[in-house]
Design a protein around this motif. Structure first.
Motif, PDB file in Angstrom:
ATOM      1  N   ALA A   1      18.071  15.287 -22.361  1.00 62.74           N
ATOM      2  CA  ALA A   1      17.818  16.027 -21.108  1.00 62.74           C
ATOM      3  C   ALA A   1      18.754  15.470 -20.070  1.00 62.74           C
ATOM      4  CB  ALA A   1      16.305  15.741 -20.567  1.00 62.74           C
ATOM      5  N   LEU A   2      19.559  16.416 -19.412  1.00 64.90           N
ATOM      6  CA  LEU A   2      20.640  16.279 -18.435  1.00 64.90           C
ATOM      7  C   LEU A   2      19.815  16.110 -17.003  1.00 64.90           C
ATOM      8  CD1 LEU A   2      23.431  18.603 -19.846  1.00 64.90           C
ATOM      9  CD2 LEU A   2      23.148  16.276 -19.999  1.00 64.90           C
ATOM     10  N   GLU A   3      18.900  16.799 -16.965  1.00 64.07           N
ATOM     11  CA  GLU A   3      17.940  16.817 -15.497  1.00 64.07           C
ATOM     12  C   GLU A   3      16.586  16.711 -15.925  1.00 64.07           C
ATOM     13  OE1 GLU A   3      18.836  20.303 -13.260  1.00 64.07           O
ATOM     14  OE2 GLU A   3      20.872  20.451 -13.959  1.00 64.07           O
ATOM     15  N   ASP A   4      15.874  16.375 -14.763  1.00 62.17           N
ATOM     16  CA  ASP A   4      14.476  16.255 -15.163  1.00 62.17           C
ATOM     17  C   ASP A   4      13.921  17.782 -15.492  1.00 62.17           C
ATOM     18  OD1 ASP A   4      14.551  13.759 -14.327  1.00 62.17           O
ATOM     19  OD2 ASP A   4      13.397  13.933 -12.533  1.00 62.17           O
ATOM     20  N   ILE A   5      13.052  17.657 -16.509  1.00 62.60           N
ATOM     21  CA  ILE A   5      12.490  19.378 -16.864  1.00 62.60           C
ATOM     22  C   ILE A   5      10.937  19.117 -16.906  1.00 62.60           C
ATOM     23  CG2 ILE A   5      12.078  21.028 -18.619  1.00 62.60           C
ATOM     24  CD1 ILE A   5      15.179  19.887 -19.545  1.00 62.60           C
ATOM     25  N   GLU A   6      10.390  19.932 -15.945  1.00 56.17           N
ATOM     26  CA  GLU A   6       8.846  20.109 -16.085  1.00 56.17           C
ATOM     27  C   GLU A   6       8.563  21.209 -17.280  1.00 56.17           C
ATOM     28  OE1 GLU A   6       6.823  18.723 -14.096  1.00 56.17           O
ATOM     29  OE2 GLU A   6       8.257  17.753 -12.613  1.00 56.17           O
ATOM     30  N   ILE A   7       7.512  20.764 -18.199  1.00 56.17           N
ATOM     31  CA  ILE A   7       7.165  21.674 -19.225  1.00 56.17           C
ATOM     32  C   ILE A   7       5.692  21.233 -19.660  1.00 56.17           C
ATOM     33  CG2 ILE A   7       8.583  20.765 -21.121  1.00 56.17           C
ATOM     34  CD1 ILE A   7       9.129  23.678 -22.053  1.00 56.17           C
ATOM     35  N   ALA A   8       5.035  22.372 -19.960  1.00 61.95           N
ATOM     36  CA  ALA A   8       3.501  22.033 -20.734  1.00 61.95           C
ATOM     37  C   ALA A   8       3.085  20.958 -19.814  1.00 61.95           C
ATOM     38  CB  ALA A   8       3.535  22.006 -21.865  1.00 61.95           C
TER      39      ALA A   8
END
Lengths: 411, 66
Positions: A304-311
């Motif tokens: 991940a290059l940035e924070d990712i919100e998923i599930a």
């Protein structure tokens, strides 16, 4: 295995990945892998040492993440979730060309080769592939029984096809088949894999040089021309050649053998593939074989290059992410009765070739080869059968591309 | 139905060309999608919808006019 949600802060609860393979059912994801789906669509696992990358188990989240530019495919990030133990990797990482790049660099290089895989070009190659398949069958039928389907049929066909497309002399096939096999083996040492990759790189580098001097009507000559115009360095061109040569070998070859074995276990579906005059029936069967067998194992790996919100989870910038295509392809939300092999289902949403910008560039060729191979094999040898019990067949529990080491067949 | 394609996202898989050849084509040089008909007639909508669903790069967008 716990079904409770795993807290990031509780490493004792986090399952280890990868788990040793299980031979419970050679055509299905291992029970340990399936247990990961119970943790939810996105959860932590413990990998090499203290690293705890995320695994993504469901179809929807995998498709979304593989299409998300906030995930990087480069191998050089500190927390890149390596499929082999990085503490033993040592040495220089091989140049995997655009597979290990992000856009726009990835797209620039990829689009130098993607033109040979258009629907039109691949259709034009179909009679050539048909002739190659028939030739190898002639030879196998004239030879001794039992024959090894891997060495006499499944491996030489894609090997010859990709060699012709690239402009690699097929006379050298033993050299590049042996080295390809070592590179995808997980039992080979890092040193052995590195050496095999080095030998292939050197060979392709030399060939690019020769194509510059004497171009032919092939892809390597096109890449050599781009070296002359400074669009590519010679080592970049060679790395792309290695990538396509590798990609054209173990993948299609293993689909041919495993698919043959699976169809032999389903005689009524085999008969439908063999006897149908409708190309759509055969094409549908190939899609289902790709979905059901899902031969790319150990996951597609990103950082991940940035924070990712998923599930409901937050993948933090710098975290490793492993996307398990073999589980996406058994996702009950997408495929009804996913563990049933059924060539009449619409399986085209499978992720056997991945998704997003890194979706397999050679897949139109692979699909066409498989569409020619299965019906031709069973039409030409209607009595084909395995010459040994399934329990005695050596499955590749030790390779990132799943398949069988050999498959004795008779007729 | 209005069809738009994203050439940057397109991975040149050619699935849309196989499913809806009247609406989608590919560039010869790199396989990237070429939109032939941005407002296809109603009888082609199911195939176009299918193309958008199957596209591995999610590069086809559909909108209804109105």
């Amino acid at each position: 295995m716990t079904t409770a949600p795993v807290r990031d802060s509780d490493p004792a609860e986090v399952p280890r990945f990868p788990d040793p393979r299980s031979a419970v059912c050679p055509f299905d994801p291992s029970p340990a892998l399936r247990d990961l789906t119970r943790l939810g669509p996105v959860s932590r696992v413990r990998s090499w040492g203290e690293s705890t990358p995320w695994v993504v188990t469901r179809h929807a989240e995998q498709k979304a993440l593989l299409s998300d530019p906030r995930l990087s495919a480069r191998f050089t990030h500190p927390n890149y979730p390596s499929p082999v133990d990085p503490r033993h990797a040592g040495g220089v990482r091989p140049d995997m060309s655009f597979v290990a790049m992000d856009d726009p660099d990835h797209a620039r290089l990829r689009r130098m080769v993607s033109g040979v895989f258009t629907v039109r070009r691949i259709e034009a190659m179909r009679p050539v592939v048909q002739r190659i398949v028939d030739d190898f069958l002639d030879r196998m039928l004239a030879g001794p029984r039992p024959a090894d389907l891997v060495t006499s049929f499944a491996l030489p066909i894609p090997s010859l096809v990709i060699s012709e497309l690239l402009g690699v002399p097929y006379d050298d096939h033993e050299f590049f088949q042996v080295n390809s096999k070592t590179i995808v083996s997980t039992v080979a040492t890092a040193e052995q894999r590195g050496q095999a990759h080095g030998r292939l790189s050197e060979y392709l580098d030399d060939l690019v040089g020769r194509k510059t001097a004497e171009p032919g009507d092939d892809l390597l000559s096109q890449l050599a021309a781009r070296v002359t115009t400074d669009e590519l360095t010679r080592s970049q061109a060679a790395a792309m050649g290695v990538l396509l040569l590798l990609g054209g070998h173990e993948t299609t070859a293993n689909m041919i053998t495993l698919g043959t074995l699976l169809l032999l276990e389903h005689p009524e579906q085999l008969a439908a593939v063999r006897d149908s005059d409708d190309p759509a029936v055969v094409a549908g069967a190939v899609e289902e074989l790709l979905r059901y067998l899902s031969i790319v194992h150990l996951g597609r790996r990103r950082t991940a290059l940035e924070d990712i919100e998923i599930a409901g989870r937050t993948i933090r910038a710098g975290d490793g992410v492993i996307l398990l295509g073999e589980l996406a392809n058994r996702d009950p939300d997408v495929f009804t009765s996913p563990d049933t092999f059924d060539i009449t289902r619409d399986a085209r949403h499978h992720q056997a070739f991945g998704a997003g910008t890194h979706h397999c560039v050679g897949q139109p060729l692979a699909r066409m080869e498989l569409q020619v191979v299965y019906p031709t094999l069973f039409r030409r040898i209607p009595t084909l059968r395995a010459a040994t019990g399934t329990e005695k067949i050596p499955f590749k529990y030790d390779a990132v591309i799943y398949g069988v080491h050999e498959l004795p067949v008779t007729w | 139905m209005k069809v738009t394609v994203d050439e940057e996202k397109c991975c040149g898989a050619g699935q849309c060309v196989l499913i809806a050849p009247e609406v989608f084509d590919q560039r010869d040089e790199d396989g990237i999608v070429v939109l032939l008909d941005a407002e296809p007639p109603a009888d082609r909508h199911p195939a176009v919808q299918e193309s958008a669903d199957v596209c591995p790069a999610a590069a086809i967008r559909l909108s209804t006019r109105g």
